[in-house]
Motif scaffolding. Sequence first.
Motif, mmCIF file in Angstrom:
data_model
loop_
_atom_site.group_PDB
_atom_site.id
_atom_site.type_symbol
_atom_site.label_atom_id
_atom_site.label_comp_id
_atom_site.label_asym_id
_atom_site.label_seq_id
_atom_site.Cartn_x
_atom_site.Cartn_y
_atom_site.Cartn_z
ATOM 1 N N VAL A 161 0.858 -1.181 0.000
ATOM 2 C CA VAL A 161 0.000 0.000 0.000
ATOM 3 C C VAL A 161 0.897 1.234 0.000
ATOM 4 O O VAL A 161 1.873 1.293 0.756
ATOM 5 C CB VAL A 161 -0.927 0.011 1.234
ATOM 6 C CG1 VAL A 161 -1.752 1.290 1.288
ATOM 7 C CG2 VAL A 161 -1.827 -1.218 1.235
ATOM 8 N N MET A 162 0.599 2.193 -0.870
ATOM 9 C CA MET A 162 1.350 3.455 -0.880
ATOM 10 C C MET A 162 0.361 4.594 -0.659
ATOM 11 O O MET A 162 -0.473 4.877 -1.511
ATOM 12 C CB MET A 162 2.113 3.630 -2.195
ATOM 13 C CG MET A 162 2.954 4.899 -2.214
ATOM 14 S SD MET A 162 4.250 4.897 -3.493
ATOM 15 C CE MET A 162 3.353 5.577 -4.876
ATOM 16 N N PHE A 163 0.467 5.224 0.512
ATOM 17 C CA PHE A 163 -0.451 6.298 0.891
ATOM 18 C C PHE A 163 0.269 7.631 0.728
ATOM 19 O O PHE A 163 1.280 7.889 1.377
ATOM 20 C CB PHE A 163 -0.895 6.105 2.344
ATOM 21 C CG PHE A 163 -2.018 7.010 2.757
ATOM 22 C CD1 PHE A 163 -3.324 6.730 2.385
ATOM 23 C CD2 PHE A 163 -1.773 8.151 3.510
ATOM 24 C CE1 PHE A 163 -4.373 7.572 2.766
ATOM 25 C CE2 PHE A 163 -2.811 8.993 3.886
ATOM 26 C CZ PHE A 163 -4.108 8.698 3.515
ATOM 27 N N LEU A 164 -0.242 8.462 -0.160
ATOM 28 C CA LEU A 164 0.424 9.717 -0.527
ATOM 29 C C LEU A 164 -0.206 10.898 0.191
ATOM 30 O O LEU A 164 -1.432 10.982 0.315
ATOM 31 C CB LEU A 164 0.305 9.939 -2.042
ATOM 32 C CG LEU A 164 0.904 8.837 -2.910
ATOM 33 C CD1 LEU A 164 0.494 9.024 -4.371
ATOM 34 C CD2 LEU A 164 2.418 8.815 -2.772
ATOM 35 N N GLU A 165 0.657 11.812 0.641
ATOM 36 C CA GLU A 165 0.162 13.026 1.300
ATOM 37 C C GLU A 165 1.038 14.212 0.922
ATOM 38 O O GLU A 165 2.248 14.050 0.718
ATOM 39 C CB GLU A 165 0.240 12.889 2.819
ATOM 40 C CG GLU A 165 -0.726 11.899 3.427
ATOM 41 C CD GLU A 165 -0.394 11.676 4.890
ATOM 42 O OE1 GLU A 165 -1.009 12.323 5.745
ATOM 43 O OE2 GLU A 165 0.493 10.854 5.175
ATOM 44 N N ASP A 166 0.449 15.388 0.887
ATOM 45 C CA ASP A 166 1.248 16.602 0.855
ATOM 46 C C ASP A 166 1.394 17.078 2.301
ATOM 47 O O ASP A 166 0.509 16.923 3.120
ATOM 48 C CB ASP A 166 0.637 17.666 -0.067
ATOM 49 C CG ASP A 166 -0.870 17.819 0.079
ATOM 50 O OD1 ASP A 166 -1.412 17.469 1.154
ATOM 51 O OD2 ASP A 166 -1.510 18.276 -0.882
ATOM 52 N N ARG A 241 5.859 -10.250 -9.579
ATOM 53 C CA ARG A 241 4.762 -9.301 -9.647
ATOM 54 C C ARG A 241 4.250 -8.875 -8.272
ATOM 55 O O ARG A 241 4.073 -9.715 -7.386
ATOM 56 C CB ARG A 241 3.638 -9.966 -10.452
ATOM 57 C CG ARG A 241 2.488 -9.080 -10.742
ATOM 58 C CD ARG A 241 1.704 -9.570 -11.951
ATOM 59 N NE ARG A 241 2.330 -9.114 -13.188
ATOM 60 C CZ ARG A 241 1.719 -9.139 -14.384
ATOM 61 N NH1 ARG A 241 0.506 -9.633 -14.513
ATOM 62 N NH2 ARG A 241 2.335 -8.682 -15.453
ATOM 63 N N VAL A 242 3.980 -7.573 -8.131
ATOM 64 C CA VAL A 242 3.471 -7.026 -6.875
ATOM 65 C C VAL A 242 2.233 -6.199 -7.188
ATOM 66 O O VAL A 242 2.192 -5.494 -8.191
ATOM 67 C CB VAL A 242 4.537 -6.119 -6.203
ATOM 68 C CG1 VAL A 242 4.012 -5.482 -4.935
ATOM 69 C CG2 VAL A 242 5.810 -6.911 -5.918
ATOM 70 N N ARG A 243 1.216 -6.304 -6.344
ATOM 71 C CA ARG A 243 0.075 -5.399 -6.476
ATOM 72 C C ARG A 243 0.312 -4.195 -5.577
ATOM 73 O O ARG A 243 0.476 -4.349 -4.362
ATOM 74 C CB ARG A 243 -1.219 -6.083 -6.069
ATOM 75 C CG ARG A 243 -2.283 -5.004 -6.014
ATOM 76 C CD ARG A 243 -3.743 -5.332 -5.897
ATOM 77 N NE ARG A 243 -4.261 -6.266 -5.010
ATOM 78 C CZ ARG A 243 -5.405 -6.937 -5.243
ATOM 79 N NH1 ARG A 243 -6.044 -6.805 -6.359
ATOM 80 N NH2 ARG A 243 -5.896 -7.742 -4.366
ATOM 81 N N VAL A 244 0.342 -3.005 -6.180
ATOM 82 C CA VAL A 244 0.556 -1.782 -5.404
ATOM 83 C C VAL A 244 -0.755 -1.012 -5.358
ATOM 84 O O VAL A 244 -1.305 -0.630 -6.400
ATOM 85 C CB VAL A 244 1.672 -0.913 -6.031
ATOM 86 C CG1 VAL A 244 1.993 0.258 -5.102
ATOM 87 C CG2 VAL A 244 2.924 -1.733 -6.291
ATOM 88 N N ARG A 245 -1.262 -0.838 -4.165
ATOM 89 C CA ARG A 245 -2.495 -0.063 -3.969
ATOM 90 C C ARG A 245 -2.087 1.362 -3.620
ATOM 91 O O ARG A 245 -1.496 1.599 -2.566
ATOM 92 C CB ARG A 245 -3.322 -0.647 -2.824
ATOM 93 C CG ARG A 245 -3.792 -2.092 -3.029
ATOM 94 C CD ARG A 245 -4.572 -2.516 -1.793
ATOM 95 N NE ARG A 245 -5.039 -3.883 -1.799
ATOM 96 C CZ ARG A 245 -6.220 -4.288 -2.276
ATOM 97 N NH1 ARG A 245 -7.048 -3.416 -2.832
ATOM 98 N NH2 ARG A 245 -6.582 -5.548 -2.180
ATOM 99 N N ILE A 246 -2.392 2.292 -4.513
ATOM 100 C CA ILE A 246 -1.948 3.673 -4.339
ATOM 101 C C ILE A 246 -3.146 4.549 -3.990
ATOM 102 O O ILE A 246 -4.166 4.532 -4.687
ATOM 103 C CB ILE A 246 -1.255 4.169 -5.623
ATOM 104 C CG1 ILE A 246 -0.003 3.312 -5.874
ATOM 105 C CG2 ILE A 246 -0.888 5.650 -5.515
ATOM 106 C CD1 ILE A 246 0.487 3.330 -7.290
#
Length: 480
Positions: A161-166, A241-246
């Motif tokens: 999981v990749m959780f993006l923030e400013d 293979r990887v599943r990336v949840r963005i």
Amino acid sequence: MSQITSSRRAVLAGLAGTAALSALPRLAQAAAPTFQLDVKTREIEVNGKLAKRLAVFGPDGPEGLRLKRGDYFKARVVNHLESTTLIHWHGLLLPPSQDGVPGISAPAIQPGGYADYNFPLIQDGTYWMHSHVGLQEQLGLAMPLILEDPNDPLGDLQEVVMFLEDFTFQDPEEILRALEGGGEAATGGGTPADGMKMAAGSGMSGMGAMADLNDVEFDAYLANSRTLRDPEIVAVERGGRVRVRIINGSASTNFFISAGGLSARLIAVDGEPVEPIDDMLFPVAIAQRIDLLVDVPAGTSVPVLAHREGDTAQTGLILAAPGAAVAKLPDRGAKKSGAMGAELESRLRSTVPLPVRPVDTELLSALTGDMAAYVWEMHGGVYPDNEPLVVTTGERTAVRIRNETGMAHPMHLHGHVFQVVEIDGKPLAGAVRDTVLLPPNAEMVIVFDANNPGNWAYHCHNLYHMEAGMFSYVTYVPAT
Ligand SMILES: [Cu+2]
């Protein structure tokens, strides 16, 4: 909805503290929460400096919550802050009283108080939660909410999981005041961006030819609370293979996602499956999610990077196969990324579209505003001096969203999923979503079935636009 859920709805409607629950001991027992979410402060380090932020702490900590489709979301949210709060479960189909928007669905939770939630999870995919009170989301009060599919055909894949923030060290209230002051009030980190000042200085307004890409300059961009100076390095167990949840959990920043110059495969947007698209760069607007399949060749590392729209700033994480060297990456790329349009949106095709059905009613949702004065309106004014969208229970409803401004707006409808069926006059059987980006001066038509009666927030998900007034709601009238 089960009986428990509809009873809980009644309880939640009047829930201010413990009184409602102790008055109904039998029901309270039946609905005893199975997990707790604690809203509190925490410190994180950003670029070597400590920052006091807000966070939700769940059973697995402050970085995310995993549940399964078919489970009940049976939670108690406890407010340990000195201010009120309320958490919204972004993208979830649930009863309106549990949607977590003060003034629309339920009262905010007082300091020291709590609210209980109990509804069935009927979806799977990549979702998130965030505060819907003031500018708390900018302070980090948000985290991933992953709903697993019990029969996931990709269940064997490693998942990241990749959780993006400013991120800003500045008080978000000051940023908003500076924006509303025409972009001249503040200096230093977290100030209104150059484009904004130019717009203000030249007296440009709504229909201007110049698109403003960013309102605010941030101090950092975070992926799972870290910058590229000290990124998360994920060991890819088996290679391959990887599943990336963005998840774009930013308050005010759109990103383009790349995977180390390699092609990746897009398989879902906003938790809903789409026909796979192989590409090198994928836009993810504020509040949207994308699921990517990323191949990590044996012995290599692959950076999954988020590039800020219209800028060189970047953040991300590294997928590293066993034995791979991991290169240090700068937090600025060599080249500015472009403006986010509707190019990917127009290529998306849902694999689980809404049932085919004629539209009963089409409504107009006009987005207007003034960049110079930083007034953002919809449906004729700033909230609450504007009109809701009135839908009729049971109807297939189309909403024609017309962006009459020079900025993009990520529009989010609560409590429903919609399908994008027209972009700038061209029909399509597009993605099923909960948040769609309207580029400057764009017009899109979304359709949904009005099958969840209640009042539902419908707003721009740029936090500063929403606070400045670009907020409305959907309300139901019974069919006659
Ligand atoms: Cu907006």
